[in-house]
Design an enzyme around this catalytic site. Structure first.
Site, PDB file in Angstrom:
ATOM      1  CD  GLU A 159      -2.817  -1.334   2.373  1.00 50.85           C
ATOM      2  OE1 GLU A 159      -2.747  -0.486   3.270  1.00 50.85           O
ATOM      3  OE2 GLU A 159      -3.620  -2.289   2.395  1.00 50.85           O
ATOM      4  CD  GLU A 264      -4.538  -8.285   1.604  1.00 51.22           C
ATOM      5  OE1 GLU A 264      -5.443  -7.630   2.157  1.00 51.22           O
ATOM      6  OE2 GLU A 264      -3.336  -7.984   1.694  1.00 51.22           O
TER       7      GLU A 264
HETATM    8  C1  XIL Z   1      -6.285  -6.815   8.156  1.00 49.01           C
HETATM    9  C2  XIL Z   1      -6.578  -8.048   9.017  1.00 49.01           C
HETATM   10  O1  XIL Z   1      -7.439  -8.898   8.302  1.00 49.01           O
HETATM   11  C3  XIL Z   1      -7.203  -7.628  10.325  1.00 49.01           C
HETATM   12  O2  XIL Z   1      -7.337  -8.762  11.186  1.00 49.01           O
HETATM   13  C4  XIL Z   1      -6.349  -6.567  11.022  1.00 49.01           C
HETATM   14  O3  XIL Z   1      -7.017  -6.103  12.167  1.00 49.01           O
HETATM   15  C5  XIL Z   1      -6.091  -5.402  10.083  1.00 49.01           C
HETATM   16  O4  XIL Z   1      -5.512  -5.877   8.872  1.00 49.01           O
HETATM   17  N1  XIL Z   1      -4.941  -5.020   3.594  1.00 49.01           N
HETATM   18  C6  XIL Z   1      -3.918  -5.795   4.036  1.00 49.01           C
HETATM   19  C7  XIL Z   1      -4.161  -6.707   5.162  1.00 49.01           C
HETATM   20  O5  XIL Z   1      -2.837  -5.827   3.420  1.00 49.01           O
HETATM   21  O6  XIL Z   1      -3.013  -6.918   5.951  1.00 49.01           O
HETATM   22  C8  XIL Z   1      -5.302  -6.228   6.054  1.00 49.01           C
HETATM   23  O7  XIL Z   1      -5.553  -7.230   7.019  1.00 49.01           O
HETATM   24  C9  XIL Z   1      -6.526  -5.917   5.229  1.00 49.01           C
HETATM   25  C10 XIL Z   1      -6.236  -4.863   4.196  1.00 49.01           C
END
Ligand code: XIL
Length: 374
Positions: A159, A264
């Site tokens: 990001e 994701e």
């Molecule tokens: C999220 C997790 O799923 C949560 O449990 C945590 O509280 C916050 O992070 N983008 C990403 C991930 O790259 O690491 C994030 O994961 C969601 C958005």
């Protein structure tokens, strides 16, 4: 060195005597998508703490790749300057070895879930540039070295680009400048020349953001920094983004000569408070009853919409299976999804491939028929 020996001993021991029999047949996602791309899932801390629970067994039946949802993020694995906490990450590796899974590390450098100490000197002032580079190097080298040979690919930078295509003004950016990205890839490459190294981000279908990511990757490539893949996070909902927009981005990233991964994936069925929300974990929206409409059960009509949308996405991923090497869903089953608590805490969402009953959703059957008839 010691831990590496320990993990190898676990590996050999597990392979030689306890390898469980798992489904690789057509009643599993990994069976159906076999030879097309890895199909992965994210393991939460809770799952890793409660060893050998039912959900971990189902994860091994359905998926052939894993990524840690939280336990390798710097706030958790490196909470203080001199303290690393490897317990859950080691457990993650052990599980992946036991089930012969492709393991990805998430994530080395990210503005979120980074501990405060990272950016402060011993007097509590903002850390100087050289020291921050030194800390980045220590952090990256320690993690990548420890899990060398086990972790096959790393989300090196997460990001770094805003929705408008500009660099996100994180502390890494402000203190070091945009070279922090080059440095992160360089340190990771030095620590494990064989691992694949990725750039990962959300809202990767927005045209301005896509252009910014492509500019950044091209600049890295011009400087001789090898980026092996681009991770499109893929936190989508029932209507946005369009399949066409997603397709345009897959094609554009693949044109850079890198692998493309959906890292994701989840499809929220809940009302989205703002169409352009993306997946910035620092955004929070207050709870309202009308924003949590499916507390007890998902109506059949919405379930159908989810199936259709999911099927459309998988057809797209299969169409580009030469470029796409992995599709990872962000969680094993609906009750573990972060979407139940983001961007609004306490909702009930249904975004994943496995439901609260711990059984694969209808999409598995649809995919099985589709792949068999192709
Ligand atoms: C999220 C997790 O799923 C949560 O449990 C945590 O509280 C916050 O992070 N983008 C990403 C991930 O790259 O690491 C994030 O994961 C969601 C958005």
């Amino acid at each position: 060195m010691k831990i590496r020996n320990f993990l190898w001993i676990c590996f050999v021991g597990i392979i030689s005597c306890t390898k469980p029999i798992e489904k690789n047949s057509l009643d599993s996602f990994k069976g159906v998508l076999n030879n097309r791309f890895y199909i992965g899932t994210a393991l939460s801390n809770e799952q890793l703490i409660r060893e050998d629970n039912k959900i971990l067994r189902e994860a091994a039946n359905q998926f052939n790749a894993i990524v840690p949802e939280n336990c390798m993020k710097s706030a958790l694995i490196h909470p203080q300057k001199e303290v690393y906490n490897f317990t859950l990450a080691d457990r993650f590796i052990e599980y992946g070895l036991q089930h012969d899974m492709w393991m990805t590390g998430h994530t080395l450098i990210w503005h979120s879930q980074t501990p405060d100490w990272f950016f402060k000197d011993s007097n509590g002032n903002e850390v100087k540039r050289d020291e921050l580079i030194h800390r980045m190097k220590d952090h990256i080298t320690t993690l990548v070295h420890r899990y060398k040979d086990f972790i096959k690919g790393w989300d090196v930078v997460n990001e770094a680009i805003e929705d408008d295509g500009s660099y996100r003004e994180t502390k890494f950016y402000k203190i070091i400048g945009p070279e922090y990205i080059n440095l992160a890839f360089k340190f990771a490459r030095e620590a494990d020349p064989k691992a694949e190294l990725y750039y990962n981000d959300y809202s990767m279908t927005l045209p301005e953001k896509r252009a910014g990511v492509i500019r950044m990757i091209r600049a890295l490539q011009r400087q001789g920094i090898r980026v092996d893949g681009i991770g499109m996070q893929g936190h989508v909902n029932l209507t946005s983004p369009s399949i066409e927009a997603f397709e345009n981005s897959i094609v554009a990233y693949a044109d850079l000569g890198v692998k493309v991964m959906i890292t994701e994936f989840d499809i929220s069925v809940l009302p989205f408070p703002n169409e352009h929300l993306g997946a910035d974990i620092n955004t929070t929206v207050s709870y309202k009853e009308q924003l949590n409409p499916y507390k007890e059960k998902l109506p059949d009509t919405i379930q159908q919409k989810f199936n259709d949308r999911c099927f459309d996405f998988f057809k797209l991923f299969l169409k580009y299976d030469k470029a796409i090497t992995r599709v990872t869903v962000w969680g094993v089953s609906d009750e573990y999804s972060w979407k139940n608590d983001w961007p609004i805490t306490g909702r009930t969402d249904y975004p994943l491939l496995i439901g609260r009953n711990h059984k694969p959703k209808e999409i598995l059957k649809q995919l099985t028929t589709y792949v068999a008839n192709k």
